[in-house]
Motif scaffolding. Structure first.
Motif, PDB file in Angstrom:
ATOM      1  N   CYS A  62    -110.313  19.758  68.950  1.00  0.00           N
ATOM      2  CA  CYS A  62    -109.958  20.303  67.630  1.00  0.00           C
ATOM      3  C   CYS A  62    -109.772  19.148  66.649  1.00  0.00           C
ATOM      4  CB  CYS A  62    -108.683  21.128  67.711  1.00  0.00           C
ATOM      5  SG  CYS A  62    -108.091  21.601  66.067  1.00  0.00           S
ATOM      6  N   CYS A  65    -105.769  19.267  65.435  1.00  0.00           N
ATOM      7  CA  CYS A  65    -104.589  19.016  66.284  1.00  0.00           C
ATOM      8  C   CYS A  65    -104.958  18.334  67.603  1.00  0.00           C
ATOM      9  CB  CYS A  65    -103.835  20.319  66.547  1.00  0.00           C
ATOM     10  SG  CYS A  65    -104.640  21.379  67.757  1.00  0.00           S
ATOM     11  N   CYS A  84    -109.341  27.231  67.322  1.00  0.00           N
ATOM     12  CA  CYS A  84    -108.351  26.522  68.123  1.00  0.00           C
ATOM     13  C   CYS A  84    -107.186  27.457  68.399  1.00  0.00           C
ATOM     14  CB  CYS A  84    -107.875  25.275  67.376  1.00  0.00           C
ATOM     15  SG  CYS A  84    -106.538  24.417  68.231  1.00  0.00           S
ATOM     16  N   CYS A  87    -103.728  25.473  66.793  1.00  0.00           N
ATOM     17  CA  CYS A  87    -103.422  25.369  65.352  1.00  0.00           C
ATOM     18  C   CYS A  87    -104.160  26.390  64.504  1.00  0.00           C
ATOM     19  CB  CYS A  87    -103.707  23.952  64.857  1.00  0.00           C
ATOM     20  SG  CYS A  87    -105.462  23.590  64.677  1.00  0.00           S
TER      21      CYS A  87
HETATM   22 ZN   LIG Z   1    -106.147  22.742  66.696  1.00  0.00          ZN
END
Ligand SMILES: [Zn+2]
Length: 337
Positions: A62, A65, A84, A87
């Motif tokens: 990701c 994050c 994701c 997040c």
């Molecule tokens: Zn993420």
């Protein structure tokens, strides 16, 4: 600028409202661009798997994050679009590797033709004036303002900024844009961002307009932008918003999705998180470009981009879309802490 004035100004460059969707798309050659894309968008797909071929692939975590925990929401042109689970960022994974990607972007011609159409320039100039007006609300000084535009294209925003007496600098790797920048007397570099060497400049305000969705490491990009800003400098970002009504309704059929071009899709929440993580304080956000004609065409079983304008679903108004932050792009201003 009060909310009524902002609404009036946003409507002025919302092409669906000004021209009607079909007319604007034909005037700006989007029919040819879509034809070009239909021919080329699947060039990396392995027909056996329906996914892009291993030889072009780069897998990634990701980009917001760094988690590796995602669910696929759809596949388009061989590119899985995933969300994701940590997040909430929507991103393409895998993407094209760096070599394929830079090859594609240095030579991109079809979209540049759209950008050079007169009516496109007219709308983009109004949009640029608006973006400059909003961003500079937050620049404390009113004289000797310095502006940088990362991914400045043919220099629409920088040209306007220069007319206002600001000092300007552009960053644009696409070779076709360089003649326009030179003609406007705009200083620029042809390097990809982040730049490999120190340019010895710092700016009061840096724009990233329809750029961050293309670049492979958005956190790094915004961190590098922070280094180019003066203390308390302003960043102004415009990116396609995953939560736009047009995307919520059309999913993968929305033109914003292709996989090779836009590789992450922010929301107000994820863009705010990215700015917070990179040392910025979010000052404001709003959405622009309602896509109301596209939505109404689609909901009338017509070609969304080339259907005849249909006056249906009168409850769907640009006001409703803007007020609920459901337009195509989110524009966010933030200050370096
Ligand atoms: Zn993420």
């Amino acid at each position: 600028m009060d909310s009524q004035e902002r609404l009036r100004r946003r409507k002025e460059f919302d092409a669906s409202l000004v021209y009607g969707t079909r007319k604007f798309n034909l005037l700006t050659g989007r029919d040819e661009h879509i034809g070009y894309r239909e021919k080329h968008d699947n060039q990396w797909t392995n027909p056996k798997t329906g996914i892009i071929d291993e030889k072009f692939v780069e897998r990634r975590r990701c980009p917001l994050c760094n988690a590796d925990n995602f669910e696929t929401i759809f596949v388009k042109c061989g590119f899985p679009h995933v969300r994701c689970k940590v997040c909430g960022l929507v991103y393409v994974n895998p993407i094209l590797n760096k070599e394929e990607y830079e090859k594609l972007w240095s030579a991109e011609d079809s979209w540049e033709s759209v950008l050079e159409a007169q009516d496109q320039i007219k709308m983009q100039t109004l949009e640029a004036q608006y973006s400059l007006d909003i961003a500079t609300l937050y620049v404390a000084k009113k004289k000797d303002i310095s502006i940088c535009d990362v991914g400045c294209g043919p220099g629409t925003l920088l040209g306007e900024a220069k007319r206002r007496g600001y000092s300007v600098f552009g960053i644009e790797p696409n070779t076709r844009c360089h003649k326009h920048l030179a003609a406007k007397g705009i200083e620029y570099t042809a390097e990809f961002f982040p730049l490999s060497k120190n340019i010895g400049k710092q700016f009061d305000c840096i724009f990233l307009l329809n750029t961050l969705e293309h670049l492979r490491q958005p956190l790094k990009i915004v961190s590098e932008v922070a280094k180019l800003l003066k203390p308390s400098g302003i960043i102004y970002i415009s990116v396609p918003c995953i939560d736009a009504l047009v995307n919520r309704i059309m999913h993968e059929k929305a033109g914003v999705f292709a996989g090779h071009s836009h590789i992450q899709f922010f929301s107000i929440k994820t863009l705010s998180a990215l700015l917070e993580k990179t040392g910025f304080e979010v000052l404001e956000y709003e959405t622009i470009i309602s896509e109301i004609g596209v939505i109404k065409n689609y909901l009338s079983f017509q070609d969304p981009y080339f259907g005849e304008h249909t006056d249906v679903l009168e409850f769907l108004t640009p006001e409703l879309i803007y007020e609920n932050h459901l337009a195509r792009n989110v524009n966010m201003a933030a200050r370096l802490r």
